[in-house]
Scaffold this active site. Sequence first.
Site, mmCIF file in Angstrom:
data_model
loop_
_atom_site.group_PDB
_atom_site.id
_atom_site.type_symbol
_atom_site.label_atom_id
_atom_site.label_comp_id
_atom_site.label_asym_id
_atom_site.label_seq_id
_atom_site.Cartn_x
_atom_site.Cartn_y
_atom_site.Cartn_z
ATOM 1 N N TYR A 13 -63.937 39.169 1.637
ATOM 2 C CA TYR A 13 -63.700 40.628 2.108
ATOM 3 C C TYR A 13 -64.644 41.319 3.180
ATOM 4 O O TYR A 13 -64.209 41.642 4.074
ATOM 5 C CB TYR A 13 -63.850 41.595 0.762
ATOM 6 C CG TYR A 13 -63.687 42.944 0.704
ATOM 7 C CD1 TYR A 13 -64.386 43.689 -0.017
ATOM 8 C CD2 TYR A 13 -62.778 43.913 1.645
ATOM 9 C CE1 TYR A 13 -64.326 45.172 0.131
ATOM 10 C CE2 TYR A 13 -62.498 45.080 1.588
ATOM 11 C CZ TYR A 13 -63.478 45.788 1.022
ATOM 12 O OH TYR A 13 -63.309 47.096 0.942
ATOM 13 N N ASP A 33 -66.591 28.990 4.740
ATOM 14 C CA ASP A 33 -66.088 29.301 3.265
ATOM 15 C C ASP A 33 -65.368 28.121 2.565
ATOM 16 O O ASP A 33 -64.724 27.312 3.071
ATOM 17 C CB ASP A 33 -65.124 30.509 3.690
ATOM 18 C CG ASP A 33 -64.961 31.202 2.540
ATOM 19 O OD1 ASP A 33 -65.189 32.435 2.796
ATOM 20 O OD2 ASP A 33 -64.649 30.764 1.507
ATOM 21 N N SER A 127 -77.863 43.759 -2.318
ATOM 22 C CA SER A 127 -76.932 44.611 -3.007
ATOM 23 C C SER A 127 -78.011 45.755 -3.796
ATOM 24 O O SER A 127 -79.130 45.390 -3.883
ATOM 25 C CB SER A 127 -76.203 43.999 -4.175
ATOM 26 O OG SER A 127 -75.649 44.807 -5.022
ATOM 27 N N TYR A 152 -75.682 38.009 -11.612
ATOM 28 C CA TYR A 152 -75.352 37.985 -10.175
ATOM 29 C C TYR A 152 -76.289 39.018 -9.566
ATOM 30 O O TYR A 152 -76.924 38.739 -8.579
ATOM 31 C CB TYR A 152 -73.885 38.854 -10.218
ATOM 32 C CG TYR A 152 -73.730 39.492 -8.924
ATOM 33 C CD1 TYR A 152 -74.139 40.807 -8.337
ATOM 34 C CD2 TYR A 152 -73.182 38.744 -7.709
ATOM 35 C CE1 TYR A 152 -73.856 41.398 -7.141
ATOM 36 C CE2 TYR A 152 -73.356 39.491 -6.357
ATOM 37 C CZ TYR A 152 -73.492 40.728 -6.304
ATOM 38 O OH TYR A 152 -73.264 41.297 -5.014
ATOM 39 N N LYS A 156 -79.416 38.097 -6.385
ATOM 40 C CA LYS A 156 -79.675 38.983 -5.282
ATOM 41 C C LYS A 156 -81.119 39.505 -5.108
ATOM 42 O O LYS A 156 -81.863 39.229 -3.936
ATOM 43 C CB LYS A 156 -79.025 40.405 -4.935
ATOM 44 C CG LYS A 156 -77.326 39.832 -4.741
ATOM 45 C CD LYS A 156 -77.147 39.127 -3.414
ATOM 46 C CE LYS A 156 -75.626 38.999 -3.393
ATOM 47 N NZ LYS A 156 -75.280 38.233 -2.232
ATOM 48 N N PHE A 181 -74.169 49.239 -0.889
ATOM 49 C CA PHE A 181 -73.877 49.945 -2.055
ATOM 50 C C PHE A 181 -72.360 49.714 -2.489
ATOM 51 O O PHE A 181 -72.314 48.456 -2.621
ATOM 52 C CB PHE A 181 -73.979 51.765 -1.599
ATOM 53 C CG PHE A 181 -75.496 51.833 -1.702
ATOM 54 C CD1 PHE A 181 -76.515 51.333 -0.859
ATOM 55 C CD2 PHE A 181 -76.177 52.296 -2.844
ATOM 56 C CE1 PHE A 181 -77.768 51.476 -0.986
ATOM 57 C CE2 PHE A 181 -77.343 52.506 -3.037
ATOM 58 C CZ PHE A 181 -78.355 52.061 -2.096
ATOM 59 N N ASN A 202 -63.437 45.827 -9.892
ATOM 60 C CA ASN A 202 -63.787 46.953 -9.149
ATOM 61 C C ASN A 202 -62.694 47.942 -8.932
ATOM 62 O O ASN A 202 -61.723 48.094 -9.041
ATOM 63 C CB ASN A 202 -64.217 46.744 -7.794
ATOM 64 C CG ASN A 202 -65.402 45.558 -7.475
ATOM 65 O OD1 ASN A 202 -65.447 44.446 -7.009
ATOM 66 N ND2 ASN A 202 -66.377 45.855 -8.197
ATOM 67 N N VAL A 220 -60.602 54.986 -17.160
ATOM 68 C CA VAL A 220 -62.070 55.490 -16.384
ATOM 69 C C VAL A 220 -62.882 55.302 -17.616
ATOM 70 O O VAL A 220 -63.041 55.831 -18.510
ATOM 71 C CB VAL A 220 -61.935 56.814 -16.138
ATOM 72 C CG1 VAL A 220 -63.210 57.805 -15.832
ATOM 73 C CG2 VAL A 220 -60.957 57.301 -15.108
ATOM 74 N N ARG A 234 -71.434 56.761 -7.847
ATOM 75 C CA ARG A 234 -71.586 55.556 -6.720
ATOM 76 C C ARG A 234 -71.514 56.024 -5.355
ATOM 77 O O ARG A 234 -71.159 57.058 -4.899
ATOM 78 C CB ARG A 234 -70.543 54.456 -7.028
ATOM 79 C CG ARG A 234 -70.658 53.748 -8.525
ATOM 80 C CD ARG A 234 -71.866 53.112 -8.635
ATOM 81 N NE ARG A 234 -71.765 52.421 -9.898
ATOM 82 C CZ ARG A 234 -72.284 52.968 -10.948
ATOM 83 N NH1 ARG A 234 -72.752 54.141 -11.050
ATOM 84 N NH2 ARG A 234 -72.109 52.151 -12.140
ATOM 85 N N PRO A 299 -69.842 48.190 -20.739
ATOM 86 C CA PRO A 299 -71.380 47.717 -21.142
ATOM 87 C C PRO A 299 -71.805 47.413 -19.393
ATOM 88 O O PRO A 299 -71.283 46.906 -18.662
ATOM 89 C CB PRO A 299 -71.217 46.620 -21.945
ATOM 90 C CG PRO A 299 -69.870 46.880 -22.429
ATOM 91 C CD PRO A 299 -68.889 47.588 -21.570
ATOM 92 N N GLY A 300 -73.166 47.693 -19.274
ATOM 93 C CA GLY A 300 -73.699 47.379 -18.186
ATOM 94 C C GLY A 300 -73.635 48.135 -16.903
ATOM 95 O O GLY A 300 -74.468 47.918 -16.114
#
Length: 342
Positions: A13, A33, A127, A152, A156, A181, A202, A220, A234, A299-300
């Site tokens: 992406y 890739d 990130s 993940y 980073k 971001f 996402n 949501v 965000r 969660p998270g």
Amino acid sequence: MGRKVLVTGGTGYIGSHTVVELQSVGFEVVIIDDLSNSSADVVDHIEKISGIRPAFEAFNLLDTDRLDAFFEQYAGIEAIIHFAAFKAVGESVEQPLAYYRNNLVSLMNILDCMSKYKVPNLVFSSSCTVYGQPDQLPVTENTPKKEAESPYGNTKAISEEVLRDVVKVNPDFKVIALRYFNPIGAHPSSLIGELPRGVPNNLVPFITQTAAGIRQQLSVFGDDYDTPDGSCIRDYINVVDLAKAHVVAINRLINNANSERYEFFNVGTGNGASVLEVVNTFEKATGVKLNYKIVARRPGDIEKIYADTTIANTVLGWKAETSLSDTLLSAWNWEKRIRNIN
Ligand code: WQD
């Protein structure tokens, strides 16, 4: 052709959008890739946009024999932009070892090649997850890093430590880490964009797939947070603006304009937007009514984060330019094109 840059993860992406921006200012781009989260036809779409077909080799960076063969074949690479990594937060919780091995060993193999083949410049895809839930907002580059929310995010954070320590003992290395971001949107041509595999994790791809009728309803995740409308905040950054930040970073390194040999920058808009604001902005920008419901928190999830972009604006010399509304419209145009919706 101009100066040669390797883009790992270049059919992904953010990678594909960065390839297009590099080509638009005369760089010769070579892509590696493994196509684990993208398809080879992205190379055709890049060529359609820029008129230049980038060289492309399909293999995973854990394959050191293929890596050596690559650098023997493509001599003269002056810089590397390293995107290639596994990036699904939820998946990383279920498969931590796969994430640590792929993301960390790939980076180390790239660093070995930089030494072996005398490639001094690296831009690394980091990130904002390195900040966890910050105590103060907006986050600056000096905001203390926190325990990562996922394996993940931890890859980073660890990668940044590896880069800092490796640069110290390699006087020729110059490295910039860009702390993204939330990247969203698609190229204005609608020929490249975000194409998540399976059910999107996402927000924005889930919104556009709901608008396209592929998903029945957007959930949501919570409206009981300590924010104006209760939903999470965000910093959503247009993917083309983000791609341009990589070109600025590569030029900074190639032109020796960097002040330290390891630098890191927050790459965001500096504006926070809540989930419900994104939903409302999408509806206004596209005229499409979204079917959504408020459900329990995920969660998270952290409550709110957005960037202080002063350093990126003044030191790096880059600023996000595209509005949330235009960015959401670009995401919708991309979704309509790939689903053949008029
Ligand atoms: C954004 C907001 C959700 C989906 C992650 C990674 C980060 C980066 C970007 C790779 C949150 C809410 C989401 C949905 C929702 N990835 N949401 N319904 O979690 O901020 O960041 O992706 O670099 O590293 O951590 O992005 O888009 O998943 O969520 O309400 O169906 O949208 O709760 O508040 P996130 P996201």
